[in-house]
Design a protein around this motif. Structure first.
Motif, PDB file in Angstrom:
ATOM      1  N   UNK A 281      14.679 -19.100 -13.554  1.00 24.88           N
ATOM      2  CA  UNK A 281      15.841 -19.989 -13.677  1.00 24.88           C
ATOM      3  C   UNK A 281      15.988 -20.892 -12.460  1.00 24.88           C
ATOM      4  N   UNK A 282      15.862 -20.309 -11.258  1.00 22.43           N
ATOM      5  CA  UNK A 282      16.021 -21.108 -10.043  1.00 22.43           C
ATOM      6  C   UNK A 282      14.934 -22.169  -9.946  1.00 22.43           C
ATOM      7  N   UNK A 283      13.697 -21.791 -10.324  1.00 19.35           N
ATOM      8  CA  UNK A 283      12.591 -22.753 -10.212  1.00 19.35           C
ATOM      9  C   UNK A 283      12.755 -23.941 -11.141  1.00 19.35           C
ATOM     10  N   UNK A 284      13.303 -23.710 -12.344  1.00 16.41           N
ATOM     11  CA  UNK A 284      13.437 -24.802 -13.310  1.00 16.41           C
ATOM     12  C   UNK A 284      14.844 -25.369 -13.373  1.00 16.41           C
ATOM     13  N   UNK A 285      15.867 -24.507 -13.226  1.00 17.64           N
ATOM     14  CA  UNK A 285      17.243 -24.958 -13.399  1.00 17.64           C
ATOM     15  C   UNK A 285      17.925 -25.414 -12.129  1.00 17.64           C
ATOM     16  N   UNK A 286      17.491 -24.916 -10.973  1.00 15.74           N
ATOM     17  CA  UNK A 286      18.117 -25.293  -9.708  1.00 15.74           C
ATOM     18  C   UNK A 286      17.279 -26.343  -8.983  1.00 15.74           C
ATOM     19  N   UNK A 287      16.020 -26.017  -8.729  1.00 13.02           N
ATOM     20  CA  UNK A 287      15.160 -26.958  -8.016  1.00 13.02           C
ATOM     21  C   UNK A 287      14.493 -27.942  -8.971  1.00 13.02           C
ATOM     22  N   UNK A 288      13.818 -27.400  -9.996  1.00 15.77           N
ATOM     23  CA  UNK A 288      13.131 -28.261 -10.949  1.00 15.77           C
ATOM     24  C   UNK A 288      11.992 -29.024 -10.308  1.00 15.77           C
ATOM     25  N   UNK A 289      11.333 -29.848 -11.106  1.00  9.90           N
ATOM     26  CA  UNK A 289      10.270 -30.689 -10.570  1.00  9.90           C
ATOM     27  C   UNK A 289       9.010 -29.906 -10.247  1.00  9.90           C
TER      28      UNK A 289
ATOM     29  N   UNK B 232       9.323 -26.734  -7.812  1.00 10.33           N
ATOM     30  CA  UNK B 232      10.365 -25.749  -8.103  1.00 10.33           C
ATOM     31  C   UNK B 232       9.989 -24.332  -7.713  1.00 10.33           C
ATOM     32  N   UNK B 233       8.773 -23.897  -8.097  1.00 10.69           N
ATOM     33  CA  UNK B 233       8.340 -22.542  -7.768  1.00 10.69           C
ATOM     34  C   UNK B 233       8.125 -22.369  -6.264  1.00 10.69           C
ATOM     35  N   UNK B 234       7.609 -23.405  -5.608  1.00  8.11           N
ATOM     36  CA  UNK B 234       7.394 -23.332  -4.154  1.00  8.11           C
ATOM     37  C   UNK B 234       8.713 -23.082  -3.430  1.00  8.11           C
ATOM     38  N   UNK B 235       9.728 -23.880  -3.736  1.00  4.68           N
ATOM     39  CA  UNK B 235      11.020 -23.725  -3.066  1.00  4.68           C
ATOM     40  C   UNK B 235      11.660 -22.383  -3.401  1.00  4.68           C
ATOM     41  N   UNK B 236      11.478 -21.940  -4.632  1.00  5.87           N
ATOM     42  CA  UNK B 236      12.052 -20.658  -5.048  1.00  5.87           C
ATOM     43  C   UNK B 236      11.447 -19.512  -4.250  1.00  5.87           C
TER      44      UNK B 236
ATOM     45  N   UNK C 108      -0.101 -20.621  -8.538  1.00  5.58           N
ATOM     46  CA  UNK C 108      -1.423 -20.921  -7.989  1.00  5.58           C
ATOM     47  C   UNK C 108      -2.039 -22.143  -8.660  1.00  5.58           C
ATOM     48  N   UNK C 109      -1.909 -22.231  -9.971  1.00  2.61           N
ATOM     49  CA  UNK C 109      -2.483 -23.388 -10.681  1.00  2.61           C
ATOM     50  C   UNK C 109      -1.797 -24.687 -10.268  1.00  2.61           C
ATOM     51  N   UNK C 110      -0.472 -24.653 -10.114  1.00  4.51           N
ATOM     52  CA  UNK C 110       0.258 -25.878  -9.786  1.00  4.51           C
ATOM     53  C   UNK C 110       0.144 -26.246  -8.312  1.00  4.51           C
ATOM     54  N   UNK C 111       0.255 -25.252  -7.429  1.00  9.58           N
ATOM     55  CA  UNK C 111       0.304 -25.541  -5.995  1.00  9.58           C
ATOM     56  C   UNK C 111      -1.064 -25.929  -5.425  1.00  9.58           C
ATOM     57  N   UNK C 112      -2.114 -25.270  -5.923  1.00  8.28           N
ATOM     58  CA  UNK C 112      -3.436 -25.482  -5.324  1.00  8.28           C
ATOM     59  C   UNK C 112      -4.392 -26.228  -6.244  1.00  8.28           C
ATOM     60  N   UNK C 113      -3.919 -26.595  -7.440  1.00  5.38           N
ATOM     61  CA  UNK C 113      -4.712 -27.429  -8.331  1.00  5.38           C
ATOM     62  C   UNK C 113      -5.974 -26.784  -8.864  1.00  5.38           C
ATOM     63  N   UNK C 114      -5.888 -25.512  -9.284  1.00  4.30           N
ATOM     64  CA  UNK C 114      -7.039 -24.807  -9.840  1.00  4.30           C
ATOM     65  C   UNK C 114      -6.760 -24.449 -11.297  1.00  4.30           C
TER      66      UNK C 114
END
Length: 477
Positions: free
Chosen positions: A421-429, A432-436, A294-300
């Motif tokens: 792991x997928x959010x940081x090690x596979x997608x990253x950036x 990462x959490x959005x795609x995961x 929520x903090x990263x995706x919506x900037x709160x």
């Protein structure tokens, strides 16, 4: 109106809504048991940022804190389920709550990440008690005809606890530090020990029946059909029992592994366990990273994110309360598979609302979609939990719940670590959490497809459970 009067009026309304004083007490206490566990999990998510800073760890290590609780809990659940079928359940639950309080206090004292991880593992061993005992007590405290609705009220406690974990722990942790975010849970934990200790132990297999009704049935009188709409609807549909699976001996005398084999031979039970596990897989991963996403995706800010998680979580609470009621109402209209139909439809619909909410960066667009998705996700479990009780003999409920928890843990336990792991090690950036989260919507859709299978097998398994009950009563007579 004075505060005291308002509190008394609220208390009376809660009692009426839950079916009276004694029944309300049991619903609230069992709901609080699940709520305390939910509050702890919400606390870990709310404190993810401070914990990462305090111990210099990443998303994978944060996910592992949740995974270790689930995995250790799964390992202990089958033996605890066997205990549940044999000992006084209320005392077992009270003792485990005492240990829960001690393990939570240990988490707050952690001087290192390893200490925190070990204390979480100890907590997992304790939380193994809640699933089997709550399921078994629910089956015997309350009437069968209201099983899904009552389960909804109890499971609402878990969501309310999770919300408190996010909101209160987030506030306490921001003001006093992450250690106090764990320590405040000790206070409601101690109060819960007292409340659980005061619960009466119900007669096994009573399922909400009065003493006179149980005595009449033991003397050969047929059970009141109108009390069990699931069996009544199945009987009206003409579905018959599977004679190969009918129990003809008291299952309390079965060895642990024979009992496990019996539980897994019930096809609907196995399908529902897998479907439920896939749903918990997504919810567990989402819960662990909800604040960070929520903090990263919506900037709160972190505090605003915790509040938003609480608002969205209210949607899940609405779903939990509504799902069981809708299923029981359909069941009363002679829909034999209603307790499977409602969760199946909800599981298939969740990704339709969740995917655009996760993808957008506009909070005003995401919020109503997320609330709708959580309403549907919350509506899944009450009817599913009720359906599992419908298809298993009461003397096997504890071990059946133990089996369910273990198999569910195989999917749910690794979820937080895998999400991290997928959010940081596979997608990253930054995405990462959005795609995961988008990728892991697929298991929810798969769970809905499994529900389509259970729609066909559930009526026969209900008929088989009823035939087993009749055969065991006849054997006892």
């Amino acid at each position: 109106m004075r505060a005291g009067t308002a509190v008394r009026l609220l208390e009376e309304r809660v009692k009426r809504a839950l079916g009276g004083g004694a029944r309300a007490q049991r619903v609230l206490v069992l709901g609080a048991v699940l709520g305390l566990d939910g509050a702890d999990k919400g606390t870990v998510s709310a404190m993810a940022g401070p914990l990462k800073h305090a111990f210099s760890i990443g998303n994978t290590e944060i996910g592992l804190l949740a995974t270790v609780v689930a995995v250790v809990g799964g390992v202990f659940t089958i033996p605890v389920g066997a205990l549940t079928d044999r000992v006084r359940r209320t005392r077992l639950l009270a003792f485990s709550t005492v240990l829960w309080v001690a393990a939570t206090a240990m988490s707050g004292f952690a001087p290192s990440y390893l200490w925190l991880l070990v204390s979480r593992a100890a907590l997992g061993a304790v939380t193994a008690t809640s699933g089997p005992t709550v399921a078994s007590l629910t089956g015997d405290y309350f009437p069968v005809r209201e099983r899904a609705r009552t389960y909804g009220s109890i499971l609402a406690g878990e969501l309310a606890g999770t919300a408190l974990g996010f909101a209160v722990s987030g506030t306490v942790g921001s003001a006093l530090g992450w250690r106090f975010a764990f320590w405040w849970l000790v206070i409601p934990g101690v109060l819960l020990v007292w409340a659980v200790w005061r619960l009466p132990e119900p007669v096994r297999g009573s399922q909400g029946r009065t003493e006179d009704e149980r005595r009449s049935e033991s003397e050969g009188a047929p059970p009141r059909e109108d009390r069990d709409p699931a069996k009544k609807a199945v009987a009206a549909s003409g579905v018959t029992a599977d004679e190969d699976l009918v129990l003809r001996e008291d299952p309390r005398g079965l060895s642990l592994w024979r009992a496990v084999g019996r539980v897994l031979r019930v096809r609907t039970n196995l399908v529902l366990i897998v479907a439920s596990a896939l749903g918990y897989f997504f919810f567990s991963g989402l819960r662990s990273f909800a604040t960070l996403f929520t903090t990263h995706q919506y900037g709160v800010s972190n505090s605003v994110a915790s509040l938003l998680v609480l608002v969205v979580g209210a949607g899940a609470l609405v779903g939990v309360l509504a799902g069981g009621r809708v299923a029981d109402r359909l069941l009363g209209r002679r829909r034999p598979n209603a307790r499977v139909l409602v969760p199946t439809v909800c599981l298939l619909a969740v990704p339709v609302f969740a995917a655009p909410a996760i993808h957008t960066t506009t909070l005003l667009v995401a919020l109503p979609l997320l609330i709708s998705a959580l309403i549907l996700l919350g509506a899944v479990n009450p009817p599913l939990d009720a359906a599992r009780l419908d298809i298993i003999h009461p003397y096997l409920w504890g071990r059946a719940e133990g089996v369910r928890t273990v198999l569910r843990t195989l999917a749910e336990g690794p979820a937080p670590t895998l999400f991290g792991f997928v959010s940081s090690g596979v997608f990253g950036g930054p995405h990462g959490l959005e795609y995961t989260l988008l990728v892991f919507l697929l298991p929810l859709f798969a769970a809905g497809l499994l529900g389509l299978v259970a729609l066909r097998t559930y009526p026969k398994d209900v008929a088989t459970a009823e035939a087993s009950a009749r055969a065991i009563r006849a054997e006892g007579a």
